[in-house]
Design an enzyme around this catalytic site. Structure first.
Site, PDB file in Angstrom:
ATOM      1  N   LYS A  29       0.854  -1.194   0.000  1.00 60.04           N
ATOM      2  CA  LYS A  29       0.000   0.000   0.000  1.00 60.04           C
ATOM      3  C   LYS A  29       0.881   1.232   0.000  1.00 60.04           C
ATOM      4  O   LYS A  29       2.063   1.204   0.369  1.00 60.04           O
ATOM      5  CB  LYS A  29      -0.940   0.023   1.202  1.00 60.04           C
ATOM      6  CG  LYS A  29      -0.259   0.058   2.575  1.00 60.04           C
ATOM      7  CD  LYS A  29       0.166   1.430   3.064  1.00 60.04           C
ATOM      8  CE  LYS A  29       0.797   1.403   4.447  1.00 60.04           C
ATOM      9  NZ  LYS A  29       1.482   2.666   4.807  1.00 60.04           N
ATOM     10  N   ALA A  74       9.689   0.196   4.994  1.00 56.96           N
ATOM     11  CA  ALA A  74       9.519   1.060   3.826  1.00 56.96           C
ATOM     12  C   ALA A  74       8.292   1.945   3.907  1.00 56.96           C
ATOM     13  O   ALA A  74       8.148   2.880   3.134  1.00 56.96           O
ATOM     14  CB  ALA A  74       9.443   0.192   2.558  1.00 56.96           C
ATOM     15  N   LEU A 128       5.351   0.612   3.338  1.00 55.76           N
ATOM     16  CA  LEU A 128       4.510   0.006   2.305  1.00 55.76           C
ATOM     17  C   LEU A 128       3.586  -1.071   2.868  1.00 55.76           C
ATOM     18  O   LEU A 128       2.818  -1.685   2.117  1.00 55.76           O
ATOM     19  CB  LEU A 128       5.385  -0.579   1.191  1.00 55.76           C
ATOM     20  CG  LEU A 128       6.266   0.427   0.451  1.00 55.76           C
ATOM     21  CD1 LEU A 128       7.198  -0.293  -0.531  1.00 55.76           C
ATOM     22  CD2 LEU A 128       5.420   1.462  -0.304  1.00 55.76           C
ATOM     23  N   GLY A 129       3.680  -1.330   4.163  1.00 60.15           N
ATOM     24  CA  GLY A 129       2.729  -2.218   4.814  1.00 60.15           C
ATOM     25  C   GLY A 129       2.942  -3.701   4.593  1.00 60.15           C
ATOM     26  O   GLY A 129       2.011  -4.488   4.800  1.00 60.15           O
ATOM     27  N   GLY A 130       4.136  -4.114   4.211  1.00 60.40           N
ATOM     28  CA  GLY A 130       4.361  -5.514   3.871  1.00 60.40           C
ATOM     29  C   GLY A 130       4.038  -6.485   4.989  1.00 60.40           C
ATOM     30  O   GLY A 130       3.313  -7.463   4.789  1.00 60.40           O
ATOM     31  N   GLY A 131       4.560  -6.248   6.188  1.00 59.97           N
ATOM     32  CA  GLY A 131       4.306  -7.140   7.307  1.00 59.97           C
ATOM     33  C   GLY A 131       2.844  -7.165   7.696  1.00 59.97           C
ATOM     34  O   GLY A 131       2.280  -8.230   7.997  1.00 59.97           O
ATOM     35  N   SER A 132       2.204  -6.013   7.698  1.00 57.07           N
ATOM     36  CA  SER A 132       0.784  -5.928   8.039  1.00 57.07           C
ATOM     37  C   SER A 132      -0.065  -6.679   7.019  1.00 57.07           C
ATOM     38  O   SER A 132      -1.029  -7.370   7.361  1.00 57.07           O
ATOM     39  CB  SER A 132       0.347  -4.466   8.103  1.00 57.07           C
ATOM     40  OG  SER A 132       1.036  -3.771   9.116  1.00 57.07           O
ATOM     41  N   SER A 133       0.306  -6.545   5.754  1.00 56.96           N
ATOM     42  CA  SER A 133      -0.411  -7.242   4.696  1.00 56.96           C
ATOM     43  C   SER A 133      -0.273  -8.751   4.845  1.00 56.96           C
ATOM     44  O   SER A 133      -1.252  -9.499   4.717  1.00 56.96           O
ATOM     45  CB  SER A 133       0.113  -6.791   3.333  1.00 56.96           C
ATOM     46  OG  SER A 133      -0.625  -7.369   2.270  1.00 56.96           O
ATOM     47  N   ASP A 138      -2.340  -0.767  10.867  1.00 55.74           N
ATOM     48  CA  ASP A 138      -2.836  -0.747   9.494  1.00 55.74           C
ATOM     49  C   ASP A 138      -3.211  -2.128   8.968  1.00 55.74           C
ATOM     50  O   ASP A 138      -3.547  -2.277   7.794  1.00 55.74           O
ATOM     51  CB  ASP A 138      -1.827  -0.085   8.560  1.00 55.74           C
ATOM     52  CG  ASP A 138      -0.467  -0.784   8.563  1.00 55.74           C
ATOM     53  OD1 ASP A 138      -0.262  -1.694   9.385  1.00 55.74           O
ATOM     54  OD2 ASP A 138       0.387  -0.415   7.732  1.00 55.74           O
TER      55      ASP A 138
END
Length: 280
Positions: A8, A101, A103-108, A140
């Site tokens: 994101k 970053a 970009l929300g990678g872990g949350s995603s 997030d």
């Protein structure tokens, strides 16, 4: 069963208040980037497999500097396992979204793990309940249950639909630059004086994109750019290359630019840097 946790970006991010416990209230618009994604697969783990954990996680791709059992994918499994009878599983996470970053990678990854478990084992949780579970794992995370354009308030965990800017961005391209810089979100928050913006980001994104540069802001940029001048330089370079709008995502350190066409020479401009480009 396989899913593809997406990244994101934030379209605007305003810190509007501070709570008595030290946490901050914010306003932002989450915009999903489906073409930049990780890959997450789960399989049954046989009872004869020698594992001390019920969720055996293997991570490949981008290196993550943490114990795999501390990963949000495992935490998502454990969270649901506390309320549902889940079998043991193997989980394979292929990381492409860069870490640290914004970009929300872990949350995603966490949210998509909840969705995978719900679908694979027919838990019938429902989106609203899955969002409540996800919010327990990170501010997030709830957004990624639907991964749809959303307006977020509170800590970033109160999600509501928002109109636009899909029509505004159709046909445009995004370029994401992630340098090898780690940002301390805690320090970034400590340098911010909360303030309500003159106009809310959810209203600004309905305007033509040409107006965003002057109106749509990320409050984290001021303290973080002061500490890391190279990030400010990346943003300016994206504008020099023809970006209509550029911004740091979240608390960084990824900087994105929105273009009518992808500029040439990105590798020369940003050597030894993660570069991603895609049509929106």
């Amino acid at each position: 069963m396989i899913s593809y946790p997406c990244a994101k970006i934030n379209l605007g991010l305003n810190i509007i208040g501070e709570r008595s416990n030290g946490y901050h209230d914010l306003e932002t618009v989450f915009y999903p980037i489906y073409s930049l994604h990780d890959t997450l697969e789960i399989k049954y783990m046989g009872e004869d497999f020698p594992s001390d954990t019920d969720c055996d996680l293997k991570i490949t791709g981008n290196v993550i500097e943490c114990n795999e059992q501390d990963n949000l994918v495992v935490k998502a499994y454990n969270l649901l396992a506390s309320d549902f009878e889940l079998p043991r599983v193997h989980a394979h996470l292929y990381k492409k979204i860069p870490s640290q970053a914004g970009l929300g990678g872990g949350s995603s990854d966490a949210a998509y793990m909840i969705k995978l478990l719900d679908e694979r084992f027919r838990l019938n949780i429902g989106y609203a309940e899955m969002e409540r579970y996800a919010a327990k794992l990170g501010a997030d995370c709830a957004f990624f249950i639907t991964s749809e354009l959303s307006y977020a308030t509170g800590l970033g965990d109160i999600i509501s639909p928002v109109d636009g800017p899909k029509g505004n961005l159709n046909g445009y391209y995004i370029v994401i630059i992630k340098p090898d810089i780690s940002i301390s979100t805690k320090e970034a928050y400590q340098s911010i004086v909360p303030q309500k913006p003159l106009k809310c980001c959810k209203d600004i994104i309905r305007q033509p994109i040409e107006t965003w540069k002057e109106a749509l802001h990320n409050d984290f940029e001021i303290p973080i750019f002061k500490a890391h001048e190279e990030l400010a330089a990346i943003k300016q370079t994206l504008y020099d290359l023809g970006a209509i709008y550029a911004q740091m995502s979240g608390s960084g350190s990824a900087i994105f630019g929105i273009f009518r066409i992808v500029p040439n020479g990105l590798e020369e401009q940003f050597p030894n840097t993660f570069i991603f480009s895609s049509k929106l």
